[in-house]
Design a protein around this motif. Structure first.
Motif, PDB file in Angstrom:
ATOM      1  N   PRO A  93       0.666  -1.100  -0.003  1.00  0.00           N
ATOM      2  CA  PRO A  93       0.168  -0.172   0.097  1.00  0.00           C
ATOM      3  C   PRO A  93       1.085   1.260   0.014  1.00  0.00           C
ATOM      4  O   PRO A  93       1.748   1.402   0.743  1.00  0.00           O
ATOM      5  CB  PRO A  93      -0.770  -0.231   1.349  1.00  0.00           C
ATOM      6  CG  PRO A  93      -0.912  -1.640   1.643  1.00  0.00           C
ATOM      7  CD  PRO A  93       0.366  -2.111   0.968  1.00  0.00           C
ATOM      8  N   LYS A  95       1.523   4.799   1.099  1.00  0.00           N
ATOM      9  CA  LYS A  95       1.186   5.782   2.181  1.00  0.00           C
ATOM     10  C   LYS A  95       1.823   6.999   1.996  1.00  0.00           C
ATOM     11  O   LYS A  95       2.818   7.180   1.142  1.00  0.00           O
ATOM     12  CB  LYS A  95       1.652   5.033   3.459  1.00  0.00           C
ATOM     13  CG  LYS A  95       0.898   3.404   3.792  1.00  0.00           C
ATOM     14  CD  LYS A  95      -0.329   3.652   3.985  1.00  0.00           C
ATOM     15  CE  LYS A  95      -0.780   2.215   4.099  1.00  0.00           C
ATOM     16  NZ  LYS A  95      -2.429   2.424   4.655  1.00  0.00           N
ATOM     17  N   SER A 132       0.555  -0.511  -4.580  1.00  0.00           N
ATOM     18  CA  SER A 132      -0.971  -0.277  -4.755  1.00  0.00           C
ATOM     19  C   SER A 132      -1.491   0.857  -4.371  1.00  0.00           C
ATOM     20  O   SER A 132      -1.123   1.298  -3.126  1.00  0.00           O
ATOM     21  CB  SER A 132      -1.399  -1.622  -4.506  1.00  0.00           C
ATOM     22  OG  SER A 132      -2.851  -1.335  -4.341  1.00  0.00           O
ATOM     23  N   GLY A 134      -4.858   0.884  -3.653  1.00  0.00           N
ATOM     24  CA  GLY A 134      -6.051   0.407  -2.908  1.00  0.00           C
ATOM     25  C   GLY A 134      -6.209  -0.758  -3.080  1.00  0.00           C
ATOM     26  O   GLY A 134      -5.724  -1.486  -4.137  1.00  0.00           O
ATOM     27  N   ASP A 135      -7.170  -1.305  -2.418  1.00  0.00           N
ATOM     28  CA  ASP A 135      -7.609  -2.754  -2.622  1.00  0.00           C
ATOM     29  C   ASP A 135      -8.549  -2.937  -3.793  1.00  0.00           C
ATOM     30  O   ASP A 135      -9.777  -3.180  -3.463  1.00  0.00           O
ATOM     31  CB  ASP A 135      -8.032  -3.469  -1.590  1.00  0.00           C
ATOM     32  CG  ASP A 135      -7.079  -3.755  -0.309  1.00  0.00           C
ATOM     33  OD1 ASP A 135      -5.921  -3.559  -0.847  1.00  0.00           O
ATOM     34  OD2 ASP A 135      -7.240  -3.639   0.735  1.00  0.00           O
TER      35      ASP A 135
END
Length: 247
Positions: A93, A95, A132, A134-135
């Motif tokens: 992720p 951040k 990434s 986001g999911d």
């Protein structure tokens, strides 16, 4: 900072990189962007960049050769010192602290994928970072790269009108940012909190910290897992819990 972007659809970036804060950063020579279509580096007569996966399965996979050659072309002698970033739903992720870390680099390369994904030799042997945002899965990595680039470039010195703005952003302090208000003080009966009109900077700072903590507690309690609470902040959390029970 120099940012190279490798994409099959470089035209997608024109509006984003030349508008608003990013456009101003380019005009100030704080950052420069170079687009590369890695299809230009194919060696087959059909200019294919993808092929069927070994072992079968749905979708097409981006081949390693065009990407390796494209990266080597934009890196030149800087190859070993350049961060090469892959946008991928399988990445870690992205951040705020990643944006802060990457904003200290002199050169970045972003690789935007399409189709089913990359030949595994690309993330394993070519890139330095795989992120990434986001999911969820999108049709390509261009939008993810745009989001990451925006979050990085706005942290460069001289990009924002107020250099303290980035310091108090959501996530930079470990908490979500406090609410903001501006004129008029009374809009259709909806009033600005009195403390913000008081001129008492100590009380205003306390209110902002408390409301920042409240917003994080209510919307992103997961962020508090890694946040070291002061004794005062612990008392505020108990107040929030009590307020919720009363409601």
């Amino acid at each position: 900072m120099k940012i190279d972007i490798l994409s099959l659809f470089p035209e997608m970036f024109a509006g984003v990189l030349n508008s608003s804060i990013l456009g101003k950063a380019v005009a100030k020579n704080v950052v420069s962007f170079k687009m590369t279509n890695f299809r230009d580096f194919t060696t087959n007569k059909h200019n294919k960049v993808d092929d069927y996966p070994f072992g079968g399965g749905a979708g097409m996979v981006l081949m390693p050769q065009p990407l390796f050659d494209a990266v080597e072309a934009v890196c030149n002698e800087e190859h070993t010192k350049t961060r090469i970033i892959l946008t991928s739903p399988q990445g870690k992720p992205f951040k705020q602290h990643d944006a802060e870390m990457l904003s200290k680099e002199k050169k970045l390369i972003f690789i935007c994928g399409h189709y089913e994904g990359f030949d595994e030799r690309v993330p394993e042997f070519l890139v330095t970072d795989e992120y990434s945002i986001g999911d969820f899965v999108m049709t390509g990595g261009e939008l993810a790269a745009m989001a990451m680039i925006d979050s990085i470039v706005r942290l460069l010195p001289g990009v924002l009108g107020n250099d303290t703005s980035a310091v108090t952003d959501s996530f930079s302090t470990g908490l979500l940012e406090h609410p903001h208000y501006t004129r008029p003080a009374d809009f259709r009966g909806m009033k600005v909190p009195e403390v913000l009109l008081s001129g008492n900077h100590e009380k205003i700072a306390e209110w902002r910290l408390r409301e920042s903590l409240r917003r994080t507690y209510e919307r992103r309690p997961d962020l508090l897992d890694g946040y070291k609470l002061s004794e005062q902040e612990k008392r505020w959390i108990k107040q929030f819990e009590q307020e919720n029970q009363d409601d």
